[in-house]
Design a protein around this motif. Structure first.
Motif, PDB file in Angstrom:
ATOM      1  N   ILE A 161       0.823  -1.198   0.048  1.00  0.00           N
ATOM      2  CA  ILE A 161      -0.067   0.016   0.093  1.00  0.00           C
ATOM      3  C   ILE A 161       0.766   1.254   0.171  1.00  0.00           C
ATOM      4  CG2 ILE A 161      -1.793   1.163   1.473  1.00  0.00           C
ATOM      5  CD1 ILE A 161      -2.641  -1.423   2.342  1.00  0.00           C
ATOM      6  N   ARG A 162       1.914   1.174   0.938  1.00  0.00           N
ATOM      7  CA  ARG A 162       2.791   2.376   0.772  1.00  0.00           C
ATOM      8  C   ARG A 162       3.627   2.713  -0.460  1.00  0.00           C
ATOM      9  NH1 ARG A 162       5.161   1.713   7.021  1.00  0.00           N
ATOM     10  NH2 ARG A 162       3.522   2.758   7.953  1.00  0.00           N
ATOM     11  N   CYS A 163       3.818   1.506  -1.083  1.00  0.00           N
ATOM     12  CA  CYS A 163       4.609   1.869  -2.473  1.00  0.00           C
ATOM     13  C   CYS A 163       3.664   2.363  -3.394  1.00  0.00           C
ATOM     14  CB  CYS A 163       4.910   0.786  -2.950  1.00  0.00           C
ATOM     15  SG  CYS A 163       5.976   0.548  -4.352  1.00  0.00           S
ATOM     16  N   ILE A 164       2.120   1.964  -3.481  1.00  0.00           N
ATOM     17  CA  ILE A 164       1.089   2.249  -4.285  1.00  0.00           C
ATOM     18  C   ILE A 164       1.036   3.653  -4.202  1.00  0.00           C
ATOM     19  CG2 ILE A 164      -1.187   2.018  -4.991  1.00  0.00           C
ATOM     20  CD1 ILE A 164      -1.019  -0.988  -4.508  1.00  0.00           C
ATOM     21  N   THR A 165       0.675   4.155  -3.167  1.00  0.00           N
ATOM     22  CA  THR A 165       0.386   5.594  -2.605  1.00  0.00           C
ATOM     23  C   THR A 165       1.530   6.404  -2.870  1.00  0.00           C
ATOM     24  OG1 THR A 165       0.755   4.937  -0.263  1.00  0.00           O
ATOM     25  CG2 THR A 165      -1.287   4.934  -1.050  1.00  0.00           C
TER      26      THR A 165
ATOM     27  N   SER B 263      -8.113  -2.046   9.415  1.00  0.00           N
ATOM     28  CA  SER B 263      -7.941  -0.628   9.577  1.00  0.00           C
ATOM     29  C   SER B 263      -8.379   0.204   8.409  1.00  0.00           C
ATOM     30  CB  SER B 263      -6.540  -0.283   9.710  1.00  0.00           C
ATOM     31  OG  SER B 263      -6.060  -0.726  10.989  1.00  0.00           O
ATOM     32  N   LYS B 264      -8.524   1.264   8.512  1.00  0.00           N
ATOM     33  CA  LYS B 264      -8.919   2.121   7.250  1.00  0.00           C
ATOM     34  C   LYS B 264      -7.528   2.522   6.623  1.00  0.00           C
ATOM     35  CE  LYS B 264     -13.323   3.986   8.624  1.00  0.00           C
ATOM     36  NZ  LYS B 264     -14.056   5.203   9.121  1.00  0.00           N
ATOM     37  N   ILE B 265      -7.603   2.671   5.478  1.00  0.00           N
ATOM     38  CA  ILE B 265      -6.361   3.308   4.501  1.00  0.00           C
ATOM     39  C   ILE B 265      -6.804   4.727   4.445  1.00  0.00           C
ATOM     40  CG2 ILE B 265      -4.778   3.173   2.783  1.00  0.00           C
ATOM     41  CD1 ILE B 265      -5.872   0.086   2.608  1.00  0.00           C
ATOM     42  N   THR B 266      -5.864   5.667   4.813  1.00  0.00           N
ATOM     43  CA  THR B 266      -6.011   7.117   4.630  1.00  0.00           C
ATOM     44  C   THR B 266      -5.050   7.766   3.917  1.00  0.00           C
ATOM     45  OG1 THR B 266      -7.093   6.870   6.710  1.00  0.00           O
ATOM     46  CG2 THR B 266      -7.098   9.034   6.100  1.00  0.00           C
ATOM     47  N   LEU B 267      -5.300   8.585   3.085  1.00  0.00           N
ATOM     48  CA  LEU B 267      -4.538   9.831   2.527  1.00  0.00           C
ATOM     49  C   LEU B 267      -5.322  11.036   2.650  1.00  0.00           C
ATOM     50  CD1 LEU B 267      -3.481   8.229  -1.019  1.00  0.00           C
ATOM     51  CD2 LEU B 267      -1.959   8.795   1.058  1.00  0.00           C
TER      52      LEU B 267
ATOM     53  N   VAL C  66      -9.463  -0.281   3.124  1.00  0.00           N
ATOM     54  CA  VAL C  66      -9.429  -0.949   4.042  1.00  0.00           C
ATOM     55  C   VAL C  66      -8.424  -2.153   3.988  1.00  0.00           C
ATOM     56  CG1 VAL C  66     -11.266  -2.570   3.531  1.00  0.00           C
ATOM     57  CG2 VAL C  66     -10.862  -2.090   6.178  1.00  0.00           C
ATOM     58  N   ILE C  67      -7.599  -2.398   5.110  1.00  0.00           N
ATOM     59  CA  ILE C  67      -6.838  -3.603   5.241  1.00  0.00           C
ATOM     60  C   ILE C  67      -7.322  -4.308   6.259  1.00  0.00           C
ATOM     61  CG2 ILE C  67      -5.042  -1.912   6.449  1.00  0.00           C
ATOM     62  CD1 ILE C  67      -2.820  -4.050   5.428  1.00  0.00           C
ATOM     63  N   CYS C  68      -7.229  -5.660   6.211  1.00  0.00           N
ATOM     64  CA  CYS C  68      -7.709  -6.503   7.302  1.00  0.00           C
ATOM     65  C   CYS C  68      -7.330  -7.987   7.140  1.00  0.00           C
ATOM     66  CB  CYS C  68      -9.397  -6.413   7.464  1.00  0.00           C
ATOM     67  SG  CYS C  68     -10.010  -7.320   6.045  1.00  0.00           S
ATOM     68  N   THR C  69      -7.285  -8.587   8.441  1.00  0.00           N
ATOM     69  CA  THR C  69      -6.944  -9.971   8.234  1.00  0.00           C
ATOM     70  C   THR C  69      -8.381 -10.657   8.375  1.00  0.00           C
ATOM     71  OG1 THR C  69      -6.803 -10.118  10.592  1.00  0.00           O
ATOM     72  CG2 THR C  69      -4.727 -10.085   9.449  1.00  0.00           C
ATOM     73  N   LEU C  70      -8.416 -11.959   8.389  1.00  0.00           N
ATOM     74  CA  LEU C  70      -9.829 -12.598   8.069  1.00  0.00           C
ATOM     75  C   LEU C  70     -10.346 -13.142   9.610  1.00  0.00           C
ATOM     76  CD1 LEU C  70      -9.593 -14.952   5.281  1.00  0.00           C
ATOM     77  CD2 LEU C  70     -10.448 -12.510   5.357  1.00  0.00           C
ATOM     78  N   HIS C  71     -11.424 -13.239   9.998  1.00  0.00           N
ATOM     79  CA  HIS C  71     -12.045 -13.646  11.294  1.00  0.00           C
ATOM     80  C   HIS C  71     -11.592 -15.153  11.456  1.00  0.00           C
ATOM     81  CE1 HIS C  71     -15.115 -14.945  14.225  1.00  0.00           C
ATOM     82  NE2 HIS C  71     -15.154 -13.818  14.423  1.00  0.00           N
ATOM     83  N   PRO C  72     -11.075 -15.584  12.597  1.00  0.00           N
ATOM     84  CA  PRO C  72     -10.755 -16.911  12.776  1.00  0.00           C
ATOM     85  C   PRO C  72     -11.606 -17.903  12.167  1.00  0.00           C
ATOM     86  CG  PRO C  72     -10.155 -15.546  14.650  1.00  0.00           C
ATOM     87  CD  PRO C  72     -11.125 -14.598  13.764  1.00  0.00           C
ATOM     88  N   SER C  73     -12.648 -17.665  12.275  1.00  0.00           N
ATOM     89  CA  SER C  73     -13.766 -18.784  11.966  1.00  0.00           C
ATOM     90  C   SER C  73     -13.844 -19.085  10.488  1.00  0.00           C
ATOM     91  CB  SER C  73     -15.212 -18.502  12.389  1.00  0.00           C
ATOM     92  OG  SER C  73     -15.837 -17.142  11.621  1.00  0.00           O
TER      93      SER C  73
ATOM     94  N   VAL D  82      -6.727  -6.415   1.064  1.00  0.00           N
ATOM     95  CA  VAL D  82      -6.815  -4.883   1.038  1.00  0.00           C
ATOM     96  C   VAL D  82      -7.622  -4.338   0.095  1.00  0.00           C
ATOM     97  CG1 VAL D  82      -5.223  -2.945   0.247  1.00  0.00           C
ATOM     98  CG2 VAL D  82      -4.328  -4.788   1.446  1.00  0.00           C
ATOM     99  N   GLU D  83      -8.412  -3.584   0.195  1.00  0.00           N
ATOM    100  CA  GLU D  83      -9.464  -2.977  -0.829  1.00  0.00           C
ATOM    101  C   GLU D  83      -9.224  -1.399  -0.707  1.00  0.00           C
ATOM    102  OE1 GLU D  83     -13.833  -3.713  -2.795  1.00  0.00           O
ATOM    103  OE2 GLU D  83     -13.484  -4.232  -0.868  1.00  0.00           O
ATOM    104  N   ILE D  84      -8.891  -0.925  -2.053  1.00  0.00           N
ATOM    105  CA  ILE D  84      -8.934   0.536  -2.284  1.00  0.00           C
ATOM    106  C   ILE D  84      -9.735   0.881  -3.234  1.00  0.00           C
ATOM    107  CG2 ILE D  84      -7.092   2.396  -2.902  1.00  0.00           C
ATOM    108  CD1 ILE D  84      -4.965   0.484  -2.062  1.00  0.00           C
TER     109      ILE D  84
END
Length: 186
Positions: free
Chosen positions: A82-86, A112-116, A122-129, A143-145
């Motif tokens: 994400i840092r590289c893209i932005t 977490s929200k991705i903010t510029l 948003v960036i996230c891991t998956l719920h354990p289930s 990641v979704e931008i």
């Protein structure tokens, strides 16, 4: 056009998402490699506009899968992507803000929200289930931008000073080496 029938969350963060499709592709490809990433740029319908047409948003979705490394390592790998893209496109430093989950498949603590300046994704891991249904010993980071929101952000230009055509000379040395030629000097 990708239309997913995912309920819109009450908190109004990420609405419809392309990530469930990428997560299903991670599930289908999990036995082919111990580590891989999948990405897609596509359009997601985010409700209906006032004129009755679909409100299409262009999005970048990324899903990273790893059986060997830790979830933390994979998360920081996604952060670097994400840092590289932005930084390459907007020349800005990205911020990450802890946020509430918008979907049940997102991890409640690792989202977490991705903010510029304004939220772009948003960036996230998956719920354990959800993660346990993919593989018991793996990590997945998503990641979704929103590329339309990112396009609205004005990039920072580079400031530079043009070098002089006639640079100043600070040292001018002349050496006398006797009878030796240049190629004989060591």
């Amino acid at each position: 056009v990708r239309i997913l029938n995912i309920a819109t969350p009450e908190n109004g963060t990420m609405r419809n998402s392309m990530l469930p499709t990428l997560i299903s592709l991670v599930y289908e490809n999990r036995s082919y490699a111990d580590e891989f990433g999948i990405f897609e740029i596509g359009r997601v319908a985010d409700g209906i506009k006032a004129d009755g047409t679909a409100n299409e948003c262009k999005r970048l979705g990324i899903a990273l899968f790893d059986k060997k490394g830790s979830e933390k390592q994979l998360y920081f790998k996604a952060v670097e992507i994400i840092r590289c893209i932005t930084s390459q496109i907007k020349h800005l430093s990205v911020q990450f803000k802890k946020s509430e989950t918008a979907h049940k498949w997102q991890h409640p603590k690792n989202t977490s929200k991705i903010t510029l300046g304004s939220d772009i994704g948003v960036i996230c891991t998956l719920h354990p289930s959800v993660l346990s249904k993919i593989d018991k010993n793996c990590s997945v980071v998503c990641v979704e931008i929103d590329l339309d929101d990112m396009a609205k952000i004005v990039p920072v230009g580079y400031n530079y000073d043009e070098p002089s055509k006639f640079p100043s000379v600070e040292y001018d040395l002349s050496l006398v080496c006797g009878d030796k030629r240049y190629d004989e000097l060591k």
